[in-house]
Enzyme design. Structure first.
Site, short mmCIF file in Angstrom:
data_model
loop_
_atom_site.label_atom_id
_atom_site.label_comp_id
_atom_site.label_asym_id
_atom_site.label_seq_id
_atom_site.Cartn_x
_atom_site.Cartn_y
_atom_site.Cartn_z
N TRP A 254 -160.85 16.70 15.08
CA TRP A 254 -160.08 17.47 16.04
C TRP A 254 -160.96 18.60 16.59
O TRP A 254 -161.73 19.21 15.84
CB TRP A 254 -158.84 18.05 15.37
CG TRP A 254 -157.84 18.59 16.35
CD1 TRP A 254 -157.65 19.89 16.70
CD2 TRP A 254 -156.92 17.82 17.13
NE1 TRP A 254 -156.65 19.99 17.66
CE2 TRP A 254 -156.19 18.73 17.94
CE3 TRP A 254 -156.63 16.45 17.23
CZ2 TRP A 254 -155.19 18.32 18.83
CZ3 TRP A 254 -155.65 16.04 18.12
CH2 TRP A 254 -154.94 16.97 18.89
N HIS B 90 -158.67 17.98 7.13
CA HIS B 90 -157.99 16.96 7.93
C HIS B 90 -158.99 15.91 8.45
O HIS B 90 -158.83 15.37 9.54
CB HIS B 90 -157.23 17.62 9.08
CG HIS B 90 -156.20 18.59 8.59
ND1 HIS B 90 -154.89 18.24 8.36
CD2 HIS B 90 -156.30 19.90 8.25
CE1 HIS B 90 -154.23 19.29 7.91
NE2 HIS B 90 -155.07 20.31 7.83
N HIS C 192 -155.88 11.38 6.29
CA HIS C 192 -155.52 12.60 5.58
C HIS C 192 -154.02 12.84 5.69
O HIS C 192 -153.33 12.24 6.51
CB HIS C 192 -156.26 13.80 6.16
CG HIS C 192 -155.88 14.09 7.58
ND1 HIS C 192 -156.49 13.48 8.65
CD2 HIS C 192 -154.92 14.91 8.11
CE1 HIS C 192 -155.94 13.92 9.77
NE2 HIS C 192 -154.97 14.77 9.46
N ASP D 70 -151.00 15.86 6.18
CA ASP D 70 -150.65 17.22 6.55
C ASP D 70 -149.55 17.67 5.59
O ASP D 70 -148.47 17.07 5.55
CB ASP D 70 -150.11 17.31 7.98
CG ASP D 70 -151.17 17.05 9.03
OD1 ASP D 70 -152.36 16.95 8.67
OD2 ASP D 70 -150.79 16.94 10.21
N HIS E 64 -149.71 23.37 6.55
CA HIS E 64 -150.53 23.21 7.75
C HIS E 64 -149.99 24.03 8.92
O HIS E 64 -150.76 24.62 9.69
CB HIS E 64 -150.59 21.72 8.11
CG HIS E 64 -151.55 21.37 9.20
ND1 HIS E 64 -152.72 22.05 9.42
CD2 HIS E 64 -151.51 20.38 10.14
CE1 HIS E 64 -153.37 21.50 10.43
NE2 HIS E 64 -152.65 20.50 10.90
N HIS F 22 -145.14 18.73 14.79
CA HIS F 22 -145.63 19.09 13.47
C HIS F 22 -144.69 20.10 12.79
O HIS F 22 -144.33 19.96 11.61
CB HIS F 22 -147.03 19.69 13.55
CG HIS F 22 -148.13 18.69 13.60
ND1 HIS F 22 -148.60 18.17 14.78
CD2 HIS F 22 -148.86 18.10 12.62
CE1 HIS F 22 -149.58 17.32 14.52
NE2 HIS F 22 -149.75 17.25 13.22
N GLU G 194 -152.12 10.96 8.86
CA GLU G 194 -152.78 10.69 10.14
C GLU G 194 -154.08 9.93 9.93
O GLU G 194 -154.67 9.96 8.85
CB GLU G 194 -153.02 12.00 10.88
CG GLU G 194 -151.71 12.67 11.29
CD GLU G 194 -151.85 14.09 11.80
OE1 GLU G 194 -151.04 14.51 12.63
OE2 GLU G 194 -152.78 14.80 11.34
#
Length: 211
Positions: free
Chosen positions: A18, A48, A52, A54, A58, A164, A176
């Site tokens: 990301w 992440h 992974h 969350d 997070h 989220h 994810e």
């Protein structure tokens, strides 16, 4: 005999990250080839990175960290639902997917799965994700865990991260970066084991068992 499907994306320097996350670095600090007694590597990557989870922490300041999550949520029956066309999965799409009403773990297979066969090493920003109304549907259906087949369950250009936040404030665990490219829709047994660290997220080995 059960069939095991490893749906984990390996962590490497080539794995998309990301924007703003630290780059993945795997550096040799001891090498047999250099006359040392063993091979040892230094690992540097985001919480992440790769496949992974969350955890609520997070996005929820007081939320649970990875080490506080229940194994009962991470392991058990799961349903893989396929959405091959949609860019954004909305509540009516989930309603029409014939997800068993008693299912508490849901994995979303989208056109994102095709991205794992591409040779591109960069992040693809035009990925399929879910809408806030879909997140609300998951909450109302008492889903405990939801996974998706690319880097985020939320649209790349989403502001304020409503998906989220809604999922995590209701303690729905998010997985994810799953590779569902070879997985047919239907019922499986999910085994998701994140690293046991006190963090907002953690890389995980994720396996589907087909009876």
């Amino acid at each position: 005999m059960p069939i095991f499907h490893d749906i984990t994306i390996p962590i490497s320097a080539d794995t998309p990250i990301w924007p703003g996350d630290p780059p993945t670095e795997i550096t040799a600090v001891s090498l047999i080839a250099n006359g040392e007694g063993c091979n040892v590597s230094k690992l540097c990557f985001s919480s992440h990175a790769g496949t992974h989870i969350d955890a609520p922490r997070h996005f929820i300041p007081s939320g649970k960290t990875v080490d506080e999550l229940s194994l009962e949520a991470l392991i058990g029956p799961a349903w893989v639902a396929e959405f091959p066309v949609e860019d954004m999965i909305d509540a009516p799409d989930l309603e029409a997917a014939n997800i068993p009403p008693d299912m508490r773990r849901l994995l979303l297979k989208t056109r994102n799965s095709n991205l794992w066969s591409k040779q591109s090493k960069g992040l693809e920003t035009d990925f399929a994700a879910i809408t806030p109304s879909a997140a609300k549907w998951l909450v109302e259906r008492r889903i405990r865990l939801v996974g998706i087949d690319y880097i985020s369950i939320e649209h790349f250009e989403s502001s304020q991260e409503p998906v989220h936040k809604l999922l995590l404030e209701n303690e729905i665990i998010i997985i994810e970066n799953l590779n569902l490219s070879d997985i047919a829709p239907g019922r499986y047994h999910l085994i998701c084991l994140p690293l046991l660290i006190k963090s907002d997220g953690a890389p995980a080995r994720v396996v589907l068992v087909e009876e």
